[in-house]
Every structure is written in structure tokens, then in C-alpha cells.
Design a protein around this motif. Structure first.
Motif, PDB file in Angstrom:
ATOM      1  N   SER A   1       0.826  -1.200   0.000  1.00  0.00           N
ATOM      2  CA  SER A   1       0.000   0.000   0.000  1.00  0.00           C
ATOM      3  C   SER A   1       0.865   1.255   0.000  1.00  0.00           C
ATOM      4  O   SER A   1       0.610   2.188  -0.767  1.00  0.00           O
ATOM      5  CB  SER A   1      -0.932  -0.002   1.215  1.00  0.00           C
ATOM      6  OG  SER A   1      -1.819   1.083   1.145  1.00  0.00           O
TER       7      SER A   1
ATOM      8  N   GLU B   1      -6.748  -1.587  -1.584  1.00  0.00           N
ATOM      9  CA  GLU B   1      -8.082  -2.068  -1.965  1.00  0.00           C
ATOM     10  C   GLU B   1      -8.325  -1.842  -3.454  1.00  0.00           C
ATOM     11  O   GLU B   1      -8.822  -2.729  -4.152  1.00  0.00           O
ATOM     12  CB  GLU B   1      -9.161  -1.401  -1.123  1.00  0.00           C
ATOM     13  CG  GLU B   1      -9.160  -1.862   0.317  1.00  0.00           C
ATOM     14  CD  GLU B   1     -10.226  -1.199   1.167  1.00  0.00           C
ATOM     15  OE1 GLU B   1     -10.800  -0.172   0.752  1.00  0.00           O
ATOM     16  OE2 GLU B   1     -10.490  -1.726   2.258  1.00  0.00           O
ATOM     17  N   SER B   2      -7.975  -0.670  -3.943  1.00  0.00           N
ATOM     18  CA  SER B   2      -8.129  -0.399  -5.376  1.00  0.00           C
ATOM     19  C   SER B   2      -7.245  -1.327  -6.197  1.00  0.00           C
ATOM     20  O   SER B   2      -7.656  -1.814  -7.256  1.00  0.00           O
ATOM     21  CB  SER B   2      -7.796   1.058  -5.698  1.00  0.00           C
ATOM     22  OG  SER B   2      -8.740   1.913  -5.099  1.00  0.00           O
TER      23      SER B   2
ATOM     24  N   SER C   1     -17.122  -0.953   2.009  1.00  0.00           N
ATOM     25  CA  SER C   1     -15.766  -0.649   1.540  1.00  0.00           C
ATOM     26  C   SER C   1     -15.668  -0.802   0.030  1.00  0.00           C
ATOM     27  O   SER C   1     -15.031   0.008  -0.648  1.00  0.00           O
ATOM     28  CB  SER C   1     -14.737  -1.569   2.206  1.00  0.00           C
ATOM     29  OG  SER C   1     -14.673  -1.325   3.584  1.00  0.00           O
ATOM     30  N   MET C   2     -16.315  -1.836  -0.503  1.00  0.00           N
ATOM     31  CA  MET C   2     -16.283  -2.051  -1.945  1.00  0.00           C
ATOM     32  C   MET C   2     -16.996  -0.918  -2.668  1.00  0.00           C
ATOM     33  O   MET C   2     -16.527  -0.443  -3.704  1.00  0.00           O
ATOM     34  CB  MET C   2     -16.927  -3.394  -2.306  1.00  0.00           C
ATOM     35  CG  MET C   2     -16.821  -3.735  -3.785  1.00  0.00           C
ATOM     36  SD  MET C   2     -15.121  -3.877  -4.400  1.00  0.00           S
ATOM     37  CE  MET C   2     -14.573  -5.347  -3.544  1.00  0.00           C
TER      38      MET C   2
ATOM     39  N   ARG D   1     -17.303   2.212  -1.682  1.00  0.00           N
ATOM     40  CA  ARG D   1     -16.411   3.377  -1.645  1.00  0.00           C
ATOM     41  C   ARG D   1     -15.266   3.206  -2.637  1.00  0.00           C
ATOM     42  O   ARG D   1     -14.882   4.143  -3.341  1.00  0.00           O
ATOM     43  CB  ARG D   1     -15.861   3.601  -0.232  1.00  0.00           C
ATOM     44  CG  ARG D   1     -16.872   4.172   0.739  1.00  0.00           C
ATOM     45  CD  ARG D   1     -16.230   4.600   2.050  1.00  0.00           C
ATOM     46  NE  ARG D   1     -15.563   3.512   2.748  1.00  0.00           N
ATOM     47  CZ  ARG D   1     -16.148   2.664   3.586  1.00  0.00           C
ATOM     48  NH1 ARG D   1     -17.447   2.798   3.836  1.00  0.00           N
ATOM     49  NH2 ARG D   1     -15.466   1.716   4.183  1.00  0.00           N
ATOM     50  N   CYS D   2     -14.727   2.003  -2.706  1.00  0.00           N
ATOM     51  CA  CYS D   2     -13.627   1.717  -3.624  1.00  0.00           C
ATOM     52  C   CYS D   2     -14.079   1.907  -5.070  1.00  0.00           C
ATOM     53  O   CYS D   2     -13.394   2.562  -5.858  1.00  0.00           O
ATOM     54  CB  CYS D   2     -13.130   0.291  -3.386  1.00  0.00           C
ATOM     55  SG  CYS D   2     -11.684  -0.156  -4.336  1.00  0.00           S
TER      56      CYS D   2
ATOM     57  N   SER E   1     -14.493   5.643  -5.844  1.00  0.00           N
ATOM     58  CA  SER E   1     -13.190   6.295  -5.977  1.00  0.00           C
ATOM     59  C   SER E   1     -12.525   5.928  -7.304  1.00  0.00           C
ATOM     60  O   SER E   1     -11.976   6.790  -8.003  1.00  0.00           O
ATOM     61  CB  SER E   1     -12.298   5.883  -4.803  1.00  0.00           C
ATOM     62  OG  SER E   1     -10.974   6.260  -5.024  1.00  0.00           O
ATOM     63  N   MET E   2     -12.588   4.664  -7.656  1.00  0.00           N
ATOM     64  CA  MET E   2     -11.970   4.216  -8.905  1.00  0.00           C
ATOM     65  C   MET E   2     -12.697   4.794 -10.119  1.00  0.00           C
ATOM     66  O   MET E   2     -12.062   5.124 -11.118  1.00  0.00           O
ATOM     67  CB  MET E   2     -11.943   2.687  -8.961  1.00  0.00           C
ATOM     68  CG  MET E   2     -10.993   2.083  -7.934  1.00  0.00           C
ATOM     69  SD  MET E   2     -11.054   0.286  -7.924  1.00  0.00           S
ATOM     70  CE  MET E   2     -10.238  -0.056  -9.483  1.00  0.00           C
TER      71      MET E   2
END
Length: 169
Positions: free
Chosen positions: A24, A36-37, A65-66, A68-69, A72-73
């Protein structure tokens, strides 16, 4: 007391945490992409497109979390999101050319990290290790079932509190 020198979950956790943290830091420094991304990029590079639900199941991330990921992506142009034609509520992510490009650059770092990590093992030991890790991964449902059974026998209140899901090691 638990003998940490002979407790496999401790080693697996320590290794996973340290590998994830180091990766990370490197990926964030070089590409401003978190772990995560990166994990989602890996899945998308293999699958082409994937639902949030399937990605959660493979990676082990929770739905929030997924979500949000994915957002963001998408904002960074790494993925396109669309509703699943079979299930209008599910979202499908598809890798964009920009997402593929960043995946390919990070992949080089990831492969170098794996090479260095595995360098203390012979080729034969690497094959054995990967076979053992696959078998342990496939056995996780039995671990969760055993956890639920144990909780049911000795701590029944815990099943009600956890929604009968079991626990992690």
C-alpha cells in the motif's frame, strides 16, 4: 496461552498485514492507488468486468468498503460502472484503458515484491506453499462452520449478536 511460535493464524496475519502495508505504501507513493483499489484492479484485469458482490466474495471486503472503492476508482477513471442487466440493483465494474495502464504499472512492482518474498524458497517449495495456501483457503468455510458450532455450544449469545455469521481467526 497461545504459543505464537506454533500458531499458524498469527503468522498468516502478520505476513498478510506486513505485505499489505508495504504494498500500500509503495502503490500510494508511486500511483496514489491504495491496496483495496489495487486488489480490484487485479480482479478486473483478469475478469474484464465484475460485480461488486463477486468482488467482495473474492477479496473479502465488506460491501460498504467495496462501494467506496468503486466510487473512488470511477472518479479516477479506472473503471466504468453500470447496472447489471440481470439484476438492476447490482453494479458491474469494467476496467477502462486508464485502469489497465495503472494496473500494468503496479503489476511490475507487485511481481517484484512477490519475487523478493519467495526468494528464500526453492521452486519446489514455492509449489508446495501455493498448494497448501490454496487448500487452506478452500477450507475457510469449514473454519467458519466450526466457529459457529463452537459459539453455539459455549457462547450462544454470540450467535444472536453476530447474526449467526461466525467469526474470524
Amino acid at each position: 496461552v497461545i504459543d505464537l511460535d506454533n500458531y499458524a493464524p498469527a503468522y498468516l496475519t502478520w505476513i498478510a498485514n506486513k505485505l499489505s502495508s508495504g504494498a500500500s505504501q509503495a502503490y500510494l507513493a508511486a500511483f496514489d492507488v491504495g491496496i483495496e483499489s489495487w486488489r480490484v484492479l487485479v480482479l478486473l484485469a483478469i475478469e474484464g468486468s465484475i460485480s461488486a458482490q463477486k468482488a467482495c466474495g473474492v477479496i473479502g471486503m465488506d460491501k460498504a468498503s467495496m462501494s467506496r472503492c468503486f466510487k473512488s476508482m470511477q472518479a479516477r477513471g479506472f473503471i466504468d460502472l453500470a447496472l447489471d442487466p440481470q439484476d438492476g440493483r447490482a453494479r458491474i465494474a469494467t476496467l477502462t484503458p486508464a485502469g489497465r495502464a495503472v494496473h500494468d504499472q503496479i503489476r511490475d512492482i507487485a511481481m517484484e515484491r512477490e519475487r523478493a518474498f519467495m526468494s528464500v524458497l526453492t521452486v519446489a517449495e514455492r509449489k508446495v506453499l501455493l498448494d497448501l495456501l490454496r487448500r487452506l483457503h478452500e477450507n475457510l468455510p469449514a473454519v467458519e462452520a466450526a466457529t459457529r458450532d463452537h459459539l453455539g455450544r459455549y457462547h450462544p449469545h454470540a450467535l444472536q449478536r453476530r447474526g449467526a455469521k461466525g467469526s474470524e481467526s
